[in-house]
Scaffold this motif. Sequence first.
Motif, PDB file in Angstrom:
ATOM      1  N   VAL A   1      45.938  39.305  24.182  1.00 43.94           N
ATOM      2  CA  VAL A   1      45.254  38.148  24.817  1.00 43.94           C
ATOM      3  C   VAL A   1      45.268  38.867  26.356  1.00 43.94           C
ATOM      4  CG1 VAL A   1      45.928  35.804  25.952  1.00 43.94           C
ATOM      5  CG2 VAL A   1      46.652  36.555  23.754  1.00 43.94           C
ATOM      6  N   PRO A   2      43.951  38.650  26.649  1.00 39.28           N
ATOM      7  CA  PRO A   2      43.552  39.204  28.081  1.00 39.28           C
ATOM      8  C   PRO A   2      44.377  38.529  29.132  1.00 39.28           C
ATOM      9  CG  PRO A   2      41.720  37.713  27.178  1.00 39.28           C
ATOM     10  CD  PRO A   2      42.774  38.067  26.057  1.00 39.28           C
ATOM     11  N   PRO A   3      44.742  39.185  30.310  1.00 39.58           N
ATOM     12  CA  PRO A   3      45.541  38.385  31.491  1.00 39.58           C
ATOM     13  C   PRO A   3      44.600  37.482  32.033  1.00 39.58           C
ATOM     14  CG  PRO A   3      44.967  40.727  31.932  1.00 39.58           C
ATOM     15  CD  PRO A   3      44.502  40.329  30.379  1.00 39.58           C
ATOM     16  N   PRO A   4      45.178  36.402  32.631  1.00 41.58           N
ATOM     17  CA  PRO A   4      44.537  35.394  33.262  1.00 41.58           C
ATOM     18  C   PRO A   4      43.807  36.060  34.658  1.00 41.58           C
ATOM     19  CG  PRO A   4      46.723  35.137  33.759  1.00 41.58           C
ATOM     20  CD  PRO A   4      46.695  36.230  32.443  1.00 41.58           C
ATOM     21  N   ARG A   5      42.657  35.407  34.832  1.00 42.52           N
ATOM     22  CA  ARG A   5      41.996  35.886  35.850  1.00 42.52           C
ATOM     23  C   ARG A   5      42.533  35.333  37.322  1.00 42.52           C
ATOM     24  NH1 ARG A   5      35.433  36.249  34.085  1.00 42.52           N
ATOM     25  NH2 ARG A   5      35.784  37.865  32.399  1.00 42.52           N
ATOM     26  N   PRO A   6      42.564  36.043  38.232  1.00 42.60           N
ATOM     27  CA  PRO A   6      43.129  35.293  39.615  1.00 42.60           C
ATOM     28  C   PRO A   6      42.167  34.182  40.120  1.00 42.60           C
ATOM     29  CG  PRO A   6      42.271  37.521  39.950  1.00 42.60           C
ATOM     30  CD  PRO A   6      42.455  37.391  38.590  1.00 42.60           C
ATOM     31  N   PRO A   7      42.345  33.077  40.753  1.00 46.22           N
ATOM     32  CA  PRO A   7      41.597  32.028  41.239  1.00 46.22           C
ATOM     33  C   PRO A   7      40.482  33.050  42.184  1.00 46.22           C
ATOM     34  CG  PRO A   7      43.696  31.945  42.319  1.00 46.22           C
ATOM     35  CD  PRO A   7      43.804  32.805  41.040  1.00 46.22           C
ATOM     36  N   ARG A   8      39.404  32.260  42.133  1.00 44.44           N
ATOM     37  CA  ARG A   8      38.379  32.721  43.014  1.00 44.44           C
ATOM     38  C   ARG A   8      38.377  32.225  44.459  1.00 44.44           C
ATOM     39  NH1 ARG A   8      32.599  32.529  40.226  1.00 44.44           N
ATOM     40  NH2 ARG A   8      32.063  33.788  42.256  1.00 44.44           N
ATOM     41  N   PRO A   9      38.234  32.607  45.239  1.00 44.17           N
ATOM     42  CA  PRO A   9      38.678  32.147  46.753  1.00 44.17           C
ATOM     43  C   PRO A   9      37.472  31.082  47.196  1.00 44.17           C
ATOM     44  CG  PRO A   9      37.933  34.310  47.058  1.00 44.17           C
ATOM     45  CD  PRO A   9      38.231  34.190  45.404  1.00 44.17           C
ATOM     46  N   GLN A  10      37.876  29.753  47.583  1.00 43.89           N
ATOM     47  CA  GLN A  10      36.760  28.969  47.805  1.00 43.89           C
ATOM     48  C   GLN A  10      36.269  29.072  49.187  1.00 43.89           C
ATOM     49  OE1 GLN A  10      38.599  25.048  47.510  1.00 43.89           O
ATOM     50  NE2 GLN A  10      38.944  25.055  45.189  1.00 43.89           N
ATOM     51  N   HIS A  11      34.919  28.788  49.402  1.00 41.99           N
ATOM     52  CA  HIS A  11      34.135  29.440  50.546  1.00 41.99           C
ATOM     53  C   HIS A  11      33.995  28.124  51.259  1.00 41.99           C
ATOM     54  CE1 HIS A  11      31.330  31.286  53.147  1.00 41.99           C
ATOM     55  NE2 HIS A  11      30.611  30.436  53.121  1.00 41.99           N
ATOM     56  N   ILE A  12      34.630  27.948  52.587  1.00 40.31           N
ATOM     57  CA  ILE A  12      34.628  26.786  53.258  1.00 40.31           C
ATOM     58  C   ILE A  12      33.651  27.075  54.308  1.00 40.31           C
ATOM     59  CG2 ILE A  12      36.014  25.248  54.806  1.00 40.31           C
ATOM     60  CD1 ILE A  12      38.308  26.117  53.206  1.00 40.31           C
ATOM     61  N   CYS A  13      32.564  26.132  54.755  1.00 39.17           N
ATOM     62  CA  CYS A  13      31.626  26.402  55.687  1.00 39.17           C
ATOM     63  C   CYS A  13      32.575  25.863  57.080  1.00 39.17           C
ATOM     64  CB  CYS A  13      30.539  25.551  55.366  1.00 39.17           C
ATOM     65  SG  CYS A  13      29.588  26.022  54.092  1.00 39.17           S
ATOM     66  N   PRO A  14      32.512  26.681  57.963  1.00 41.25           N
ATOM     67  CA  PRO A  14      32.927  26.357  59.343  1.00 41.25           C
ATOM     68  C   PRO A  14      32.211  25.009  60.033  1.00 41.25           C
ATOM     69  CG  PRO A  14      31.672  28.232  59.613  1.00 41.25           C
ATOM     70  CD  PRO A  14      31.904  27.875  58.100  1.00 41.25           C
TER      71      PRO A  14
END
Length: 236
Positions: free
Chosen positions: A199-212
């Motif tokens: 079973v492949p290891p879970p991928r880390p969550p992708r960082p969300q891009h927050i617009c300033p």
Amino acid sequence: MMKVHWWSCVLGLLCMPAEVILGLGTAFQSPSSISFMRVNSSAEITCSTSLKNPMGLYVYRQFHSEKNIVYLDLMEFSITKNTIYNTFTGRLHVTPAKTVTNDHHGFTFQLSLLGLEDTNLYYCEWLYTDTQFNKRQVASNGTIIIIKEGGPEEQCKNPILDLILICSSIGAFTVILLIFIIVLIMRCKRYKKKFRPAVPPPRPPRPQHICPHHHHPYLVTSVSTDINMDVNMDVR
């Protein structure tokens, strides 16, 4: 065995011209048949003639670079001098022949310590003078001697033993090959039962891009000023 048969055929064919000379009745040799001898054994050749006063006797071998074996210088069938060549020195014994008739005379040659290289056609050649005192030669029929490492019984048994050995080797190789294939198949089956896909290891969550958020202080101030002005006008 094939080499022995080949020697027999070749030497037998080459003996045929000598048998024509034998028909003259002046020179004889025995045995005339093919003899199978073991290594280190002995063989006897008897050369005889009906010539009344031969001068000498040669014994030759046909298929060899050094053909001469022995020369006997004779005087009334008595050996006055003999010359034995190096290859047969110590292996050749000459005696007056005992098996010839009254009107023939001859000698018996005993060849001892025979080796494989002694396989050959052996023949006798008598020297004499004719009525005109010219030297002549007359050869007898040849004796074929074939030397081999084993006796006749051993030679017959060898092919059977070789066949048994070959069959045993093939059988043993086949059994080993089958065992190897069976073990390989069983290991493959066990491996399939224990096999679990990874079973492949879970991928880390992708960082969300927050617009300033951008603040426009000057714009807000401007709008506020306009509003205040409108309010003031209404009040008035």
